[in-house]
Design a protein around this motif. Structure first.
Motif, short mmCIF file in Angstrom:
data_model
loop_
_atom_site.label_atom_id
_atom_site.label_comp_id
_atom_site.label_asym_id
_atom_site.label_seq_id
_atom_site.Cartn_x
_atom_site.Cartn_y
_atom_site.Cartn_z
N LEU A 1 3.76 10.29 -7.28
CA LEU A 1 4.71 10.60 -8.35
C LEU A 1 3.97 10.90 -9.65
O LEU A 1 4.30 11.87 -10.34
N MET A 2 2.95 10.11 -9.96
CA MET A 2 2.18 10.36 -11.19
C MET A 2 1.47 11.70 -11.12
O MET A 2 1.41 12.43 -12.10
N LEU A 3 0.94 12.05 -9.96
CA LEU A 3 0.26 13.33 -9.79
C LEU A 3 1.25 14.49 -9.94
O LEU A 3 0.94 15.50 -10.57
N ALA A 4 2.44 14.33 -9.41
CA ALA A 4 3.46 15.38 -9.55
C ALA A 4 3.89 15.54 -11.00
O ALA A 4 4.06 16.66 -11.49
N LEU A 5 4.06 14.41 -11.71
CA LEU A 5 4.43 14.49 -13.12
C LEU A 5 3.33 15.14 -13.94
O LEU A 5 3.60 15.94 -14.85
N LEU A 6 2.08 14.82 -13.65
CA LEU A 6 0.96 15.44 -14.35
C LEU A 6 0.94 16.94 -14.11
O LEU A 6 0.72 17.73 -15.04
N ALA A 7 1.20 17.38 -12.89
CA ALA A 7 1.23 18.81 -12.58
C ALA A 7 2.36 19.50 -13.32
O ALA A 7 2.19 20.60 -13.87
N LYS B 1 0.83 -1.20 0.00
CA LYS B 1 0.00 0.00 0.00
C LYS B 1 0.87 1.26 0.00
O LYS B 1 0.55 2.23 -0.65
N ASN B 2 1.98 1.23 0.72
CA ASN B 2 2.89 2.36 0.77
C ASN B 2 3.53 2.62 -0.59
O ASN B 2 3.72 3.76 -1.00
N LYS B 3 3.86 1.56 -1.33
CA LYS B 3 4.44 1.69 -2.66
C LYS B 3 3.42 2.27 -3.64
O LYS B 3 3.74 3.11 -4.47
N ARG B 4 2.18 1.86 -3.53
CA ARG B 4 1.13 2.37 -4.41
C ARG B 4 0.89 3.86 -4.16
O ARG B 4 0.69 4.63 -5.08
N PHE B 5 0.94 4.25 -2.88
CA PHE B 5 0.73 5.64 -2.53
C PHE B 5 1.83 6.51 -3.11
O PHE B 5 1.57 7.57 -3.67
N SER B 6 3.07 6.07 -3.04
CA SER B 6 4.17 6.87 -3.57
C SER B 6 4.13 6.92 -5.10
O SER B 6 4.48 7.93 -5.69
N LEU B 7 3.67 5.86 -5.73
CA LEU B 7 3.56 5.84 -7.19
C LEU B 7 2.46 6.80 -7.65
O LEU B 7 2.65 7.55 -8.61
N SER B 8 1.34 6.81 -6.95
CA SER B 8 0.27 7.74 -7.34
C SER B 8 0.68 9.18 -7.08
O SER B 8 0.33 10.09 -7.83
#
Length: 63
Positions: free
Chosen positions: A11-17, A2-9
C-alpha cells in the motif's frame, strides 16, 4: 503478522507511485527555446477565377 506487513508495504509503495505521478506534472513550464532558423511569413496567393461553364467531361474509357 507477516501477511499484514506485506500488504502495508504494498500500500505504501502504491501511494508513493501515485504521489510521484501526480507531482511529476506540477513543475514550472519550461520557456520555449529560440529556434535557430527564423519562421517564414505567410504568403497570400490570389487565384484567378476559372470559367467552369466552358468545361467538358470526356470519359477516357469511351475514346
Amino acid at each position: 503478522m507477516k501477511n499484514k506487513r506485506f500488504s502495508l508495504s504494498r500500500l505504501m509503495l502504491a501511494l508513493l507511485a501515485v504521489f510521484s505521478l501526480l507531482l511529476s506534472g506540477c513543475g514550472a513550464p519550461s520557456a520555449p527555446s529560440a529556434s535557430p532558423t527564423p519562421l517564414a511569413e505567410a504568403v497570400s496567393v490570389e487565384h484567378q477565377p476559372h470559367p467552369f461553364g466552358d468545361m467538358e467531361y470526356v470519359r477516357p474509357d469511351l475514346d
